[in-house]
Design an enzyme around this catalytic site. Structure first.
Site, PDB file in Angstrom:
ATOM      1  N   TYR A 147    -120.090  -8.147 -13.330  1.00  0.00           N
ATOM      2  CA  TYR A 147    -119.899  -6.908 -12.586  1.00  0.00           C
ATOM      3  C   TYR A 147    -118.554  -7.019 -11.891  1.00  0.00           C
ATOM      4  O   TYR A 147    -118.302  -7.967 -11.151  1.00  0.00           O
ATOM      5  CB  TYR A 147    -121.023  -6.725 -11.559  1.00  0.00           C
ATOM      6  CG  TYR A 147    -120.836  -5.519 -10.651  1.00  0.00           C
ATOM      7  CD1 TYR A 147    -121.020  -4.234 -11.137  1.00  0.00           C
ATOM      8  CD2 TYR A 147    -120.476  -5.682  -9.315  1.00  0.00           C
ATOM      9  CE1 TYR A 147    -120.846  -3.121 -10.308  1.00  0.00           C
ATOM     10  CE2 TYR A 147    -120.306  -4.580  -8.482  1.00  0.00           C
ATOM     11  CZ  TYR A 147    -120.487  -3.315  -8.985  1.00  0.00           C
ATOM     12  OH  TYR A 147    -120.321  -2.223  -8.172  1.00  0.00           O
ATOM     13  N   ASP A 242    -111.835 -12.636 -11.682  1.00  0.00           N
ATOM     14  CA  ASP A 242    -112.436 -11.849 -10.611  1.00  0.00           C
ATOM     15  C   ASP A 242    -113.101 -12.846  -9.657  1.00  0.00           C
ATOM     16  O   ASP A 242    -114.198 -13.343  -9.911  1.00  0.00           O
ATOM     17  CB  ASP A 242    -113.455 -10.875 -11.212  1.00  0.00           C
ATOM     18  CG  ASP A 242    -114.163 -10.060 -10.126  1.00  0.00           C
ATOM     19  OD1 ASP A 242    -114.072 -10.443  -8.939  1.00  0.00           O
ATOM     20  OD2 ASP A 242    -114.811  -9.065 -10.465  1.00  0.00           O
ATOM     21  N   LYS A 270    -114.566  -9.630  -0.191  1.00  0.00           N
ATOM     22  CA  LYS A 270    -115.589 -10.283   0.642  1.00  0.00           C
ATOM     23  C   LYS A 270    -115.000 -11.204   1.727  1.00  0.00           C
ATOM     24  O   LYS A 270    -114.638 -10.738   2.784  1.00  0.00           O
ATOM     25  CB  LYS A 270    -116.588 -11.032  -0.241  1.00  0.00           C
ATOM     26  CG  LYS A 270    -117.191 -10.083  -1.310  1.00  0.00           C
ATOM     27  CD  LYS A 270    -118.557 -10.445  -1.715  1.00  0.00           C
ATOM     28  CE  LYS A 270    -119.030  -9.667  -2.920  1.00  0.00           C
ATOM     29  NZ  LYS A 270    -119.780  -8.466  -2.634  1.00  0.00           N
TER      30      LYS A 270
HETATM   31  N1  HOZ Z   1    -122.902  -5.026  -5.967  1.00  0.00           N
HETATM   32  C1  HOZ Z   1    -123.145  -5.838  -4.844  1.00  0.00           C
HETATM   33  C2  HOZ Z   1    -123.743  -7.136  -5.209  1.00  0.00           C
HETATM   34  N2  HOZ Z   1    -123.309  -7.730  -6.388  1.00  0.00           N
HETATM   35  C3  HOZ Z   1    -124.058  -5.176  -3.892  1.00  0.00           C
HETATM   36  C4  HOZ Z   1    -123.343  -4.708  -2.733  1.00  0.00           C
HETATM   37  C5  HOZ Z   1    -124.218  -4.026  -1.696  1.00  0.00           C
HETATM   38  O1  HOZ Z   1    -125.249  -3.466  -2.018  1.00  0.00           O
HETATM   39  O2  HOZ Z   1    -123.832  -4.055  -0.576  1.00  0.00           O
END
Ligand code: HOZ
Length: 467
Positions: A147, A242, A270
């Site tokens: 992702y 990434d 992050k």
């Molecule tokens: N896509 C995020 C985890 N891989 C989730 C982010 C969120 O829901 O804050």
């Protein structure tokens, strides 16, 4: 049992759903993957979060890995308070941006220049555009189950929230937008070689999470990343790591430092925002110079380099640099993951715990999880039961079997022991369900208390110094 928190969550979630689609601003938070109602959090401190009714949880999600120092880290808070008083955003240049950029460049050896964005999605989207602008080619390779945020061209065979989504690709993404995206299985360098030979003339980039962390944690096989590096160099393809999750988490220099493989471009997010919204992409100066205003690849953002977010990032990186925290984080995580494995063994339960540094996931499965297809074969019903049992007893895991879990420098030895006690009670209770799912070694189940007792007393003796 106190039913009040559940009733309150129910009520707050229903209220949220009236005004916010699905009640959430990011899908996985809705608990769709595990069922039930999301916990509405009121505050966090150190390794803990507290629900609206005051319930305490040891947090192993940590804002999806952003909070490596734990919640409300005192120095971050102190500096944020001072920064806010000076003004919240200027939309022009500040010294702070250079300071954060410098810290990133000094830490990540492949990054010579870096541009700040507001999120990981933006960083990745811009890095892809830059790679295409640099190579003047169109196609990109990504890996199944990874992702990279929700940019159109990358929403193909995606992990994270999409892994539990009823359809393979998001509605609203025209086929034309994804026709240049080639999706390959992670950890299979032969498939990459084949694809590169086939598409080499039009291949702009290979983008990879050096450690997959959006369909659970999946480690790269020895030489997979090096293989990608060699192929990318041979065919002049831009290799993009990434590192939104792994950056400043696997080591101060990220997964690329850990595995000693240098990409051409790196995406971050992050941790570099210390819990505030930030992303970044950076790499070789030769490529980065193509960005506007120097070059012809356009990318911009009103709140990019926001002084508040950048302040939190600077303080976080400085603290990580000074504290040499990574060894400690790894020791804690190893203790937790070994403990979970041994507890499962005690009850004859077949589960796999993938972990590295302070990143881990638990899969209810009897095979090694080395790619997305393997992760998809996990027993998600058992994960749901496991998740809710831990939640009820005060441990907050990431709410999906297709996400990573994290520890912070704030997690104590006491936290780890408490989690292990709760895991023990939980696994003991779900033995019959595991047996029914064919995940217990033998129908003639005899718990082996000896192994776990030996491990726990060994750990006590070690009196490992944890922060
Ligand atoms: N896509 C995020 C985890 N891989 C989730 C982010 C969120 O829901 O804050």
């Amino acid at each position: 049992m106190n039913h009040k928190p559940l009733a309150i969550s129910h009520q707050l979630f229903n209220e949220a759903k009236k005004f916010i689609p699905g009640g959430v601003n990011s899908p996985v938070r809705s608990f769709k993957a595990v069922g039930g109602y999301p916990v509405f959090v009121n505050r966090g401190k150190g390794s803990k979060i507290y629900g609206e009714c005051g319930q305490e949880f040891i947090d192993c999600c940590l804002c999806w890995g952003a909070l490596i120092l734990g919640h409300a880290y005192p120095d971050v808070i102190k500096n944020l308070e001072q920064a806010v008083r000076k003004g919240t955003s200027f939309g022009t240049v500040t010294k702070l941006e250079t300071e954060l950029a410098k810290l990133i460049v000094q830490a990540v050896s492949s990054i010579e220049q870096v541009r700040l964005t507001n999120s990981g999605t933006e960083a990745v989207m811009s890095a892809i555009r830059l790679a295409r602008g640099y190579t003047k080619r169109n196609k990109i390779i990504k890996f199944e189950g990874s992702y990279h945020g929700h940019a159109d061209c990358l929403l193909v065979q995606v992990g994270s929230g999409m892994a539990t989504f009823p359809r393979a690709t998001s509605l609203g993404v025209p086929k034309d937008f994804t026709k240049h995206t080639i999706v390959l299985p992670f950890n299979d360098i032969k498939k990459v070689e084949e694809a590169v030979r086939k598409y080499q003339k039009d291949l702009a980039a290979i983008i990879v999470e050096p450690i997959m962390a959006n369909c659970g944690v999946i480690l790269p096989r020895a030489d997979f990343l090096l293989g990608l590096r060699k192929i990318a160099s041979k065919y002049n393809i831009v290799l993009i790591f990434d590192e939104v999750i792994t950056g400043f988490r696997i080591s101060y220099g990220g997964a690329q430092e850990y595995f000693r493989v240098k990409p051409d471009l790196t995406c971050l997010g992050k941790i570099i925002g210390g819990g505030l919204p930030v992303g970044a992409f950076g790499g070789k100066k030769e490529i980065m110079q193509l960005l506007a205003p120097e070059g012809g690849v356009y990318q911009a953002g009103t709140l990019s380099g926001n002084p508040i977010a950048v302040t939190a990032g600077i303080i976080t990186l400085r603290a990580l640099k000074e504290k040499k925290s990574y060894e400690c984080l790894e020791t804690k995580t190893k203790k937790l993951c070994t403990g979970i494995r041994l507890t499962a063994k005690k009850y004859g339960i077949n589960l796999k715990v993938n972990h590295i540094a302070s990143l881990f996931s638990i899969f209810f499965i009897d095979k090694e999880v080395i790619n997305y297809q393997a992760a998809k074969a996990q027993n998600t019903d058992l994960f749901k039961r496991f998740f809710h049992s831990l939640l009820k007893k005060g441990v907050y895991l990431s709410p999906s079997g297709f996400e990573a879990n994290f520890l912070s420098t704030a997690h104590t030895e006491g936290d780890i022991e408490k989690i292990l006690r709760i895991v023990n009670r939980t696994l003991k209770n779900i033995v019959p369900a595991c047996r029914q799912a064919g995940l217990v070694y033998s129908l003639d189940y005899r718990p082996n208390k000896e192994i776990l007792c030996r491990f726990l007393s060994m750990e006590k003796k070690k009196k490992s110094k944890m922060i």
